[in-house]
Every structure is written in C-alpha cells, then in structure tokens.
Motif scaffolding. Structure first.
Motif, PDB file in Angstrom:
ATOM      1  N   ARG A 194      18.809 -16.093 -19.894  1.00 37.36           N
ATOM      2  CA  ARG A 194      18.434 -15.075 -18.922  1.00 37.36           C
ATOM      3  C   ARG A 194      17.330 -15.579 -18.000  1.00 37.36           C
ATOM      4  O   ARG A 194      17.365 -15.357 -16.802  1.00 37.36           O
ATOM      5  CB  ARG A 194      17.939 -13.820 -19.644  1.00 37.36           C
ATOM      6  N   LYS A 195      16.345 -16.243 -18.588  1.00 36.99           N
ATOM      7  CA  LYS A 195      15.239 -16.768 -17.803  1.00 36.99           C
ATOM      8  C   LYS A 195      15.739 -17.820 -16.819  1.00 36.99           C
ATOM      9  O   LYS A 195      15.339 -17.831 -15.663  1.00 36.99           O
ATOM     10  CB  LYS A 195      14.181 -17.373 -18.727  1.00 36.99           C
TER      11      LYS A 195
ATOM     12  N   GLN B  26      17.517 -16.066 -13.957  1.00 42.85           N
ATOM     13  CA  GLN B  26      16.577 -15.423 -13.053  1.00 42.85           C
ATOM     14  C   GLN B  26      15.835 -16.470 -12.220  1.00 42.85           C
ATOM     15  O   GLN B  26      15.593 -16.279 -11.042  1.00 42.85           O
ATOM     16  CB  GLN B  26      15.585 -14.568 -13.834  1.00 42.85           C
TER      17      GLN B  26
ATOM     18  N   ARG C  50      16.427 -17.401 -23.160  1.00 40.94           N
ATOM     19  CA  ARG C  50      16.326 -18.632 -22.374  1.00 40.94           C
ATOM     20  C   ARG C  50      17.373 -18.668 -21.265  1.00 40.94           C
ATOM     21  O   ARG C  50      17.077 -19.064 -20.146  1.00 40.94           O
ATOM     22  CB  ARG C  50      16.484 -19.846 -23.281  1.00 40.94           C
TER      23      ARG C  50
END
Length: 81
Positions: free
Chosen positions: A66-67, A70, A64
């Motif tokens: 990381r998302k 990004q 989560r």
C-alpha cells in the motif's frame, strides 16, 4: 486460499515443535514429570506464536505494498505537474 491455509498450518506446526522442544528441555531441568507438562505448554505457546507471526507478516506485507502504491501515486502526480 489453500496455499494460505497450508502456510498457516505449517507455521503453527513449526513453532509448536520448537516450543515443545524448549518447554520439554526446561521442564526436564526441574524433573522428569515436569518435562511433559513443559512440552505441552511450550507447544501451545509455539502454535499461538506461529499463527500470530504469520498473520502479522501478511499485514506488514500488505502495508508495504500500500505504501509503495501511494508513493508511486505521489511521484506520478508530481511528474505530471
């Protein structure tokens, strides 16, 4: 590091206790000798579930973040253009 180890141990203990109670209860329905075996098996299964659940939760949290990072990068690139 110590906090993670403590959380893992507490998670294992919590689920092992729940598993032992459920296993003992189900084994007690069969007969009194099966109650202790059911509790032991339930505790083993519960400890396994407690360990895997905590590690899965930490992996999900990592994905989560990381998302979100990004997604934030994509938004900042589109704003710059």
């Amino acid at each position: 590091m110590v906090k993670q180890q403590l959380e893992l141990a507490l998670s294992r203990a919590r689920y092992a206790a729940i598993g032992a109670a459920v296993g003992g209860g189900l084994g007690g329905l069969v007969n009194k000798n099966a109650a202790s075996s059911g509790a032991a098996i339930g505790a083993l299964v519960g400890a396994t579930v407690g360990e895997s659940r905590l590690s899965a939760q930490s992996r999900l949290d990592e994905l989560r973040t990381r998302k979100d990072e990004q997604f934030g990068d994509v938004l900042s690139k589109s704003d710059a253009e």
